[in-house]
Design a protein around this motif. Sequence first.
Motif, PDB file in Angstrom:
ATOM      1  N   GLU A 139     -50.376   2.256 112.931  1.00  0.00           N
ATOM      2  CA  GLU A 139     -51.500   1.888 112.268  1.00  0.00           C
ATOM      3  C   GLU A 139     -51.107   0.339 111.786  1.00  0.00           C
ATOM      4  OE1 GLU A 139     -53.028   4.465 109.223  1.00  0.00           O
ATOM      5  OE2 GLU A 139     -53.709   2.601 108.207  1.00  0.00           O
ATOM      6  N   TYR A 140     -49.813   0.239 111.582  1.00  0.00           N
ATOM      7  CA  TYR A 140     -49.390  -1.198 111.094  1.00  0.00           C
ATOM      8  C   TYR A 140     -49.267  -2.200 112.259  1.00  0.00           C
ATOM      9  CZ  TYR A 140     -46.443  -4.604 108.632  1.00  0.00           C
ATOM     10  OH  TYR A 140     -45.923  -5.908 108.257  1.00  0.00           O
ATOM     11  N   TRP A 141     -48.492  -1.657 113.305  1.00  0.00           N
ATOM     12  CA  TRP A 141     -48.353  -2.681 114.398  1.00  0.00           C
ATOM     13  C   TRP A 141     -49.239  -2.508 115.489  1.00  0.00           C
ATOM     14  CZ3 TRP A 141     -44.956  -6.079 113.278  1.00  0.00           C
ATOM     15  CH2 TRP A 141     -43.763  -5.805 112.443  1.00  0.00           C
ATOM     16  N   VAL A 142     -49.669  -1.189 115.857  1.00  0.00           N
ATOM     17  CA  VAL A 142     -50.568  -1.274 117.098  1.00  0.00           C
ATOM     18  C   VAL A 142     -52.006  -0.433 116.642  1.00  0.00           C
ATOM     19  CG1 VAL A 142     -50.715  -0.539 119.503  1.00  0.00           C
ATOM     20  CG2 VAL A 142     -48.494  -0.647 118.262  1.00  0.00           C
ATOM     21  N   PRO A 143     -52.868  -0.875 115.872  1.00  0.00           N
ATOM     22  CA  PRO A 143     -53.931  -0.433 115.322  1.00  0.00           C
ATOM     23  C   PRO A 143     -54.765   0.488 116.595  1.00  0.00           C
ATOM     24  CG  PRO A 143     -54.118  -2.451 114.453  1.00  0.00           C
ATOM     25  CD  PRO A 143     -52.839  -2.190 115.091  1.00  0.00           C
ATOM     26  N   ARG A 201     -38.326   1.170 107.706  1.00  0.00           N
ATOM     27  CA  ARG A 201     -38.948   2.032 108.792  1.00  0.00           C
ATOM     28  C   ARG A 201     -39.919   1.178 109.835  1.00  0.00           C
ATOM     29  NH1 ARG A 201     -42.327   6.390 105.759  1.00  0.00           N
ATOM     30  NH2 ARG A 201     -43.214   6.698 107.880  1.00  0.00           N
ATOM     31  N   LEU A 202     -40.565  -0.008 109.113  1.00  0.00           N
ATOM     32  CA  LEU A 202     -41.718  -0.528 110.155  1.00  0.00           C
ATOM     33  C   LEU A 202     -40.633  -1.334 110.858  1.00  0.00           C
ATOM     34  CD1 LEU A 202     -44.334  -1.610 107.449  1.00  0.00           C
ATOM     35  CD2 LEU A 202     -44.613   0.114 109.261  1.00  0.00           C
ATOM     36  N   ARG A 203     -39.503  -2.068 110.329  1.00  0.00           N
ATOM     37  CA  ARG A 203     -38.631  -2.920 111.073  1.00  0.00           C
ATOM     38  C   ARG A 203     -37.875  -1.921 112.350  1.00  0.00           C
ATOM     39  NH1 ARG A 203     -37.809  -7.785 109.076  1.00  0.00           N
ATOM     40  NH2 ARG A 203     -38.162  -8.286 107.112  1.00  0.00           N
ATOM     41  N   GLY A 204     -37.620  -0.756 111.795  1.00  0.00           N
ATOM     42  CA  GLY A 204     -36.976  -0.175 112.903  1.00  0.00           C
ATOM     43  C   GLY A 204     -38.056   0.508 113.999  1.00  0.00           C
ATOM     44  N   GLY A 205     -38.825   0.692 113.697  1.00  0.00           N
ATOM     45  CA  GLY A 205     -40.102   1.281 114.414  1.00  0.00           C
ATOM     46  C   GLY A 205     -40.966   0.074 115.378  1.00  0.00           C
ATOM     47  N   LEU A 206     -40.517  -1.261 115.003  1.00  0.00           N
ATOM     48  CA  LEU A 206     -40.963  -2.339 115.831  1.00  0.00           C
ATOM     49  C   LEU A 206     -40.721  -2.308 117.389  1.00  0.00           C
ATOM     50  CD1 LEU A 206     -42.343  -5.021 115.971  1.00  0.00           C
ATOM     51  CD2 LEU A 206     -40.059  -6.124 115.382  1.00  0.00           C
ATOM     52  N   PRO A 207     -39.583  -2.119 118.001  1.00  0.00           N
ATOM     53  CA  PRO A 207     -39.359  -2.019 119.372  1.00  0.00           C
ATOM     54  C   PRO A 207     -40.418  -0.809 120.014  1.00  0.00           C
ATOM     55  CG  PRO A 207     -37.310  -2.193 118.324  1.00  0.00           C
ATOM     56  CD  PRO A 207     -38.210  -1.965 117.184  1.00  0.00           C
ATOM     57  N   ARG A 208     -40.184   0.405 119.212  1.00  0.00           N
ATOM     58  CA  ARG A 208     -41.246   1.394 119.984  1.00  0.00           C
ATOM     59  C   ARG A 208     -42.822   0.899 119.845  1.00  0.00           C
ATOM     60  NH1 ARG A 208     -41.433   3.238 123.417  1.00  0.00           N
ATOM     61  NH2 ARG A 208     -40.319   5.153 123.568  1.00  0.00           N
ATOM     62  N   ALA A 209     -43.016   0.541 118.699  1.00  0.00           N
ATOM     63  CA  ALA A 209     -44.360   0.037 118.623  1.00  0.00           C
ATOM     64  C   ALA A 209     -45.025  -1.056 119.670  1.00  0.00           C
ATOM     65  CB  ALA A 209     -44.674  -0.536 117.190  1.00  0.00           C
ATOM     66  N   HIS A 210     -43.881  -1.984 120.025  1.00  0.00           N
ATOM     67  CA  HIS A 210     -44.006  -3.195 121.004  1.00  0.00           C
ATOM     68  C   HIS A 210     -44.402  -2.506 122.345  1.00  0.00           C
ATOM     69  CE1 HIS A 210     -43.740  -7.267 121.696  1.00  0.00           C
ATOM     70  NE2 HIS A 210     -42.855  -7.115 122.672  1.00  0.00           N
ATOM     71  N   ALA A 211     -43.544  -1.456 122.616  1.00  0.00           N
ATOM     72  CA  ALA A 211     -43.828  -0.698 124.038  1.00  0.00           C
ATOM     73  C   ALA A 211     -45.230  -0.047 123.846  1.00  0.00           C
ATOM     74  CB  ALA A 211     -42.765   0.162 124.476  1.00  0.00           C
ATOM     75  N   VAL A 212     -45.631   0.498 122.907  1.00  0.00           N
ATOM     76  CA  VAL A 212     -46.940   1.106 122.806  1.00  0.00           C
ATOM     77  C   VAL A 212     -47.958   0.228 123.005  1.00  0.00           C
ATOM     78  CG1 VAL A 212     -48.664   2.244 121.250  1.00  0.00           C
ATOM     79  CG2 VAL A 212     -46.176   2.961 121.312  1.00  0.00           C
ATOM     80  N   LYS A 213     -47.730  -1.093 122.315  1.00  0.00           N
ATOM     81  CA  LYS A 213     -48.751  -2.124 122.407  1.00  0.00           C
ATOM     82  C   LYS A 213     -49.054  -2.656 123.697  1.00  0.00           C
ATOM     83  CE  LYS A 213     -49.701  -6.698 120.271  1.00  0.00           C
ATOM     84  NZ  LYS A 213     -50.008  -7.568 121.277  1.00  0.00           N
ATOM     85  N   TYR A 214     -48.029  -2.699 124.601  1.00  0.00           N
ATOM     86  CA  TYR A 214     -48.022  -2.977 125.913  1.00  0.00           C
ATOM     87  C   TYR A 214     -49.017  -2.145 126.761  1.00  0.00           C
ATOM     88  CZ  TYR A 214     -46.617  -3.572 130.961  1.00  0.00           C
ATOM     89  OH  TYR A 214     -46.960  -3.633 132.211  1.00  0.00           O
ATOM     90  N   VAL A 215     -48.894  -0.929 126.427  1.00  0.00           N
ATOM     91  CA  VAL A 215     -49.716   0.102 127.285  1.00  0.00           C
ATOM     92  C   VAL A 215     -51.234   0.036 126.855  1.00  0.00           C
ATOM     93  CG1 VAL A 215     -47.997   1.597 128.528  1.00  0.00           C
ATOM     94  CG2 VAL A 215     -48.704   2.055 126.424  1.00  0.00           C
ATOM     95  N   ARG A 216     -51.228  -0.119 125.329  1.00  0.00           N
ATOM     96  CA  ARG A 216     -52.706  -0.375 125.043  1.00  0.00           C
ATOM     97  C   ARG A 216     -53.207  -1.456 125.348  1.00  0.00           C
ATOM     98  NH1 ARG A 216     -53.737  -2.685 119.010  1.00  0.00           N
ATOM     99  NH2 ARG A 216     -53.036  -4.310 120.031  1.00  0.00           N
TER     100      ARG A 216
END
Length: 537
Positions: A492-496, A453-468
């Motif tokens: 919480e894991y990728w973009v606290p 799940r964390l691996r599969g969610g990485l691309p979405r989290a990466h885009a969230v990180k960009y706007v954060r």
Amino acid sequence: MADSKPEQLTQIDYRPPRKDWMDAEVGFRKGVMCYSAAPKNLQYLELPNPREWQPFDKDWKLPPDWKRIILEGMRERLRRFRSFRLFMDICVRCGACADKCHFYIGSGDPKNMPVLRAELMRSVYRRYFTSAGKLLGKWAGARELTEDVLKEWFYYFYQCTECRRCSVFCPYGIDTAEVTMIGRELLNMVGCNINWVLEPAANCFRTGNHLGVQPHGFKDSIDFAVDELNEITGVRVEAPINRKGAEILFIVPSADYFAIPHYFTFLGYLMLLHEVGLDYTFSAFASEGGNFGLFQSHDMTKRLNAKIYAEAKRLGVKWILGGECGHMWRVIHQYMDTLNGPADFLEEPVSPVTGTRFDNARSTKMVHICEFTADLIHQGKLNLDPSRNDRWNVTFHDSCNPARAMGLLEEPRYILREVCRQFHEMPENTIREQTLCCGSGAGLGTDENLEMRLRGGLPRAHAVKYVRDTFGVNLLACICAIDKATLPPLLEYWVPGVEVAGVHELLGNALVMKGERERTADLRGQPLAGEEAPAHA
Ligand code: SF4
Ligand code: SF4
């Protein structure tokens, strides 16, 4: 591996393995697979081959004639579903889909490329259903159906969230999610299924919803929400259940009235429907809009979905309103009409508040709450104070199914822009039709599968990180119950520092209700901007 730090999990090796892709052996291990379904759930659903087993067992205790069952099942589906036969035949292996799957991006495993995922099935199709495959075998890309191939199907068809992102990029419109769906159906015919899908489905039969909440629990939960809203707003709303003769039946995913942060969205719905005086009812039997049958088989989808129209008929409503849910809307828009319809006993939906006719729901008779609310705002029917959401800097995650299966792209954005003053989009190739999956849909949102799940969610989290990092975004809004459950641990894991909320939670915060007391808290009980913490928070 799920205990790994983000820096470790991003060490992804994209070099293809040395072994031939036709080598079907896979290594099941905790973190990248889901546990098998408990026998009691198969028995409850009258599914074949209930037994104790786990994917990492050597002996899967398959029925003696498992191969015949699978091939017969395949033959029948090739006859029944033209799309399936087409998707088996027309792929030209152009590779346009190859890097579009979040599971491939996050794992580097080539068999998570959509083209290769489908090829796992195509190779068997060629061997048993095409002349070239029968004659030339491996030289025609064909291979025998063996136990290892079956295990490989299980591994990779339960590493696909049926999100359909790959189909957006395929020049032939091949929908690998449909291949996964057939793959799972076939696996189910020999008793190879996962508990995270079958337990909610069994609960749904028993009590009407995935969580297994009984009617009195459903009522308690709604009564609790009504009391809490009274405390926050000073307004006591009505939330009728099983009221015959109501104009509208309101269906929500069960997580909305039982889980956090979904519950705050539920409060937002209750406020809205009260404020515009909607004549509506909940149903204690149709107390679930979601449909985990979709992740098991077409037949199960139909069996679970039947309760929605059955309750609409029993209660004598005119049309149906549906809450924030993902796959519920895929079922409604793409299957419900032919699976359980036609719903000729219902009327074409018309908003009693604005008179707007929802032509798009002419056939299903079911309107998405974002369509309903956007229309109310557009017609000036709501008094909104967006400053009440000032503590949030918001972005919007298009949930896969509302975006790709029903094209609900503008309405949630329109609402958000009206109820919040800080809103920023993620990069264009990660939103709207091209949205990236949460990585936990289609029944994969379980903890034993957390690494994947964390691996599969990485691309979405990466885009969230960009706007954060670029705009200071601290809230991801979405309209899917699975997203609301699975995005918080992902972020919480990728973009606290980024929280998750439903669109109608933010609407509820901004809604100025007639007769409300001076609001000091938002729906989470947190002080509004510039307020001290309220006494009940
Ligand atoms: S994009 Fe379509 S045609 Fe090209 S490899 Fe993928 S599934 Fe096949
Ligand atoms: S449907 Fe989604 S998860 Fe499945 S192969 Fe396509 S992109 Fe990957």
